[in-house]
Design an enzyme around this catalytic site. Sequence first.
Site, mmCIF file in Angstrom:
data_model
loop_
_atom_site.group_PDB
_atom_site.id
_atom_site.type_symbol
_atom_site.label_atom_id
_atom_site.label_comp_id
_atom_site.label_asym_id
_atom_site.label_seq_id
_atom_site.Cartn_x
_atom_site.Cartn_y
_atom_site.Cartn_z
ATOM 1 N N HIS A 1 1.144 -1.152 0.302
ATOM 2 C CA HIS A 1 0.160 -0.068 -0.044
ATOM 3 C C HIS A 1 1.161 1.376 0.114
ATOM 4 O O HIS A 1 0.043 2.502 -0.258
ATOM 5 C CB HIS A 1 -0.739 -0.081 1.056
HETATM 6 C C1 UD1 Z 1 -2.072 5.902 5.188
HETATM 7 C C2 UD1 Z 1 -0.718 6.675 5.493
HETATM 8 C C3 UD1 Z 1 0.078 5.790 6.276
HETATM 9 C C4 UD1 Z 1 -0.251 4.150 6.790
HETATM 10 C C5 UD1 Z 1 -1.231 3.455 6.202
HETATM 11 C C6 UD1 Z 1 -1.748 2.801 6.624
HETATM 12 C C7 UD1 Z 1 -0.067 8.792 4.897
HETATM 13 C C8 UD1 Z 1 0.600 10.083 4.640
HETATM 14 N N1 UD1 Z 1 -0.247 7.768 4.960
HETATM 15 O O1 UD1 Z 1 -1.703 5.613 3.443
HETATM 16 O O2 UD1 Z 1 1.456 5.986 6.300
HETATM 17 O O3 UD1 Z 1 0.619 3.069 6.299
HETATM 18 O O4 UD1 Z 1 -2.291 4.397 5.540
HETATM 19 O O5 UD1 Z 1 -2.794 1.703 5.868
HETATM 20 O O6 UD1 Z 1 -0.743 9.554 5.699
HETATM 21 N N2 UD1 Z 1 -9.042 4.232 0.775
HETATM 22 C C9 UD1 Z 1 -10.358 4.106 1.055
HETATM 23 N N3 UD1 Z 1 -11.367 3.816 2.193
HETATM 24 C C10 UD1 Z 1 -10.692 3.803 2.720
HETATM 25 C C11 UD1 Z 1 -9.129 4.581 2.962
HETATM 26 C C12 UD1 Z 1 -8.737 5.224 1.979
HETATM 27 O O7 UD1 Z 1 -10.404 3.902 -0.394
HETATM 28 O O8 UD1 Z 1 -11.540 4.038 4.123
HETATM 29 C C13 UD1 Z 1 -8.156 5.191 -0.322
HETATM 30 C C14 UD1 Z 1 -8.943 6.585 -1.060
HETATM 31 O O9 UD1 Z 1 -8.399 6.337 -2.238
HETATM 32 C C15 UD1 Z 1 -7.439 7.098 -1.007
HETATM 33 C C16 UD1 Z 1 -6.361 6.034 -0.548
HETATM 34 O O10 UD1 Z 1 -6.981 4.707 -0.251
HETATM 35 O O11 UD1 Z 1 -7.523 7.938 -1.658
HETATM 36 C C17 UD1 Z 1 -5.614 6.211 0.370
HETATM 37 O O12 UD1 Z 1 -5.899 6.799 1.877
HETATM 38 P P1 UD1 Z 1 -4.814 7.614 2.873
HETATM 39 O O13 UD1 Z 1 -4.956 7.334 4.061
HETATM 40 O O14 UD1 Z 1 -4.705 8.397 1.909
HETATM 41 O O15 UD1 Z 1 -3.789 7.039 2.290
HETATM 42 P P2 UD1 Z 1 -2.708 5.820 2.238
HETATM 43 O O16 UD1 Z 1 -2.619 4.741 1.528
HETATM 44 O O17 UD1 Z 1 -3.727 4.311 3.223
HETATM 45 N N1 UDP Z 2 -3.528 -5.116 8.854
HETATM 46 C C1 UDP Z 2 -5.090 -5.580 8.858
HETATM 47 N N2 UDP Z 2 -5.728 -5.867 8.195
HETATM 48 C C2 UDP Z 2 -4.623 -6.356 6.445
HETATM 49 C C3 UDP Z 2 -3.679 -5.353 6.566
HETATM 50 C C4 UDP Z 2 -3.412 -5.049 7.529
HETATM 51 O O1 UDP Z 2 -5.203 -5.614 10.169
HETATM 52 O O2 UDP Z 2 -5.629 -6.634 5.492
HETATM 53 C C5 UDP Z 2 -3.218 -4.301 10.344
HETATM 54 C C6 UDP Z 2 -1.936 -5.014 10.359
HETATM 55 O O3 UDP Z 2 -2.135 -6.666 11.334
HETATM 56 C C7 UDP Z 2 -1.129 -4.202 11.130
HETATM 57 C C8 UDP Z 2 -1.308 -2.956 10.575
HETATM 58 O O4 UDP Z 2 -2.813 -3.064 10.196
HETATM 59 O O5 UDP Z 2 -1.249 -4.512 12.859
HETATM 60 C C9 UDP Z 2 -0.745 -2.623 9.628
HETATM 61 O O6 UDP Z 2 -1.091 -1.501 8.802
HETATM 62 P P1 UDP Z 2 -0.933 -1.001 7.256
HETATM 63 O O7 UDP Z 2 0.061 -2.068 6.879
HETATM 64 O O8 UDP Z 2 -1.792 -0.813 6.802
HETATM 65 O O9 UDP Z 2 0.392 0.898 7.150
HETATM 66 P P2 UDP Z 2 1.827 0.694 8.098
HETATM 67 O O10 UDP Z 2 1.780 -0.447 9.342
HETATM 68 O O11 UDP Z 2 2.873 0.129 6.812
HETATM 69 O O12 UDP Z 2 1.006 2.026 8.730
#
Ligand code: UD1
Ligand code: UDP
Length: 358
Positions: free
Chosen positions: A201
Site C-alpha cells: 500500500h
Molecule cells: C496511510 C498513511 C500511511 C499508512 C497507511 C496505513 C499517510 C500519508 N499515509 O496511507 O503512512 O501506512 O495509511 O494503512 O498518512 N481509501 C479508501 N478507503 C479508506 C481509506 C483510503 O478507499 O477507508 C483509499 C482512497 O482512495 C485514498 C487512498 O486509499 O485516496 C489512500 O488513503 P490515505 O489515507 O491517503 O493513505 P494510505 O495509503 O491509506
Molecule cells: N492489517 C489488518 N488487515 C489487513 C492489513 C493489515 O488488520 O488487511 C493490520 C496489520 O496487522 C497491522 C496494521 O494493520 O497491525 C498495519 O497497517 P498498514 O500496513 O496499513 O500500515 P503501516 O503499518 O504500514 O503504517
Amino acid sequence: MRIASVVGARPQFVKLAPLHREVVKRHRHIIVHTGQHYDYKMSQVFFEELSIPEPDHNLGVGSGSHGEQTGRMLSAIEEVFMRERPDMVLVYGDTNSTLAGALAATKLLIPVAHVEAGLRSYRRGMPEEINRVLTDHMSDLLLCPTELAMANLEKEGVQKGCHLVGDPMAQVLLEIEPLLDPAVPERFGTRRGGYVLATIHRQENADSRENMESIIEAMLEYDGDIVLPLHPRTAKNLRSWGALSRLEAAGHIKLAEPQGFLAFTSLERHARMVMTDSGGVQKEAYFFRVPCVTVRDETEWVETLEGGWNVLTGADKVRIAAALQRPRPKSEPTLTYGDKHVSQRIVECLEALMASRS
Ligand code: UD1
Ligand code: UDP
C-alpha cells in the site's frame, strides 16, 4: 487529566487499543478519529475487535491530496481541542493524522506525546518521513520503541522528553496471540504454513505503475499460494490500470478485501513467508517468527533485518523472487519490541510530565 488521542489510519487503531485501556484507569480519554480511513474494513472493524469505544469525535475528513487532507484535519482538530481543552495530546506513528494532531496541539500550547517517536527511513521523499520528523520536533514527550529510535533523536539534537518505552503493537500481539484461529488460512483456500501473505500500500509502490508491474510479475511467477488482502489505494490503482484481472486470473493468488485484525494476524502467524511494504506488518512477521520480504529500499525497523528474518528487495522482480525462495533463517530473532507493560510506561511518562509542570 484530560488526555486526547488523535488517530485516523488502520495501524493507529491497533496502537490506540492498549493505550485506551491504560489511560481510562485514572484519566478521561477523548478519542478523536480524523476519518482518514473510513471503510468498515479499514476502521470500524478494529474498534470492534479490539474493544475500543466509539470515538468521541469523528471528523470525517476522508481522502484527498496531502495538503488538502492535512489542512482539513488541522482545522477540524483545532476546533475540537478548543472545545475539549485536553491537558495532553497523544499522537501515533507517522500518518497525516499524526502530523495534523501534533500541529493543532502545539499551536494551542497543549503538550504533545508522540508514540513511536524516533523512527527514520532517511528518505525525505516518503510522506511518512516528513510526518515523523516534524512530529518529533514538535513533541514534548518522545515515546520511543527502540534504542535505535532514541539514538536517532539524539543525533538530531532532540534530547528532552525522550523515553524508551517499547512498542504498543508488541503489547497487542502478546495479548491477542492466544486468541488467533489456526483455521483462518483454509477460508482463503490454502493451508497453514503453505502460503505467502502479501500486502502492498506504500505510496511509492501503489501509485507507481512501474513498481506495481514488477511486484505483480514476481507474484505471478511464484509457484505457491499467495494471500493478498488489497488496501483500497492499491485496489483502485490496479483496477484503473487494468492489472487486477491478471491477478484474479491466477489461481494461486488469493485476492481478498482488507482483513480485520484477528483474521489478518492469524494469516501472518501461519504464513510460510510475508511479503509487504507495510511498517507494522514487517514487525508482526518478526514477532511471529515468519520470514519477511520487504518490497522497499529501506526500513525504519532495521532490527528485523538481523539474521535474515527480513530482507529488503525494493520493487525489483528478480530480488523479490530470490528472497521468496530463501531458506528459513537458522538463528532465532533476538529482539522483542515490547512487553505487556508498554502502555503502562507511556501513561506514567504522561503523568510525570504533567506533575513536573504543575
Ligand atoms: C496511510 C498513511 C500511511 C499508512 C497507511 C496505513 C499517510 C500519508 N499515509 O496511507 O503512512 O501506512 O495509511 O494503512 O498518512 N481509501 C479508501 N478507503 C479508506 C481509506 C483510503 O478507499 O477507508 C483509499 C482512497 O482512495 C485514498 C487512498 O486509499 O485516496 C489512500 O488513503 P490515505 O489515507 O491517503 O493513505 P494510505 O495509503 O491509506
Ligand atoms: N492489517 C489488518 N488487515 C489487513 C492489513 C493489515 O488488520 O488487511 C493490520 C496489520 O496487522 C497491522 C496494521 O494493520 O497491525 C498495519 O497497517 P498498514 O500496513 O496499513 O500500515 P503501516 O503499518 O504500514 O503504517
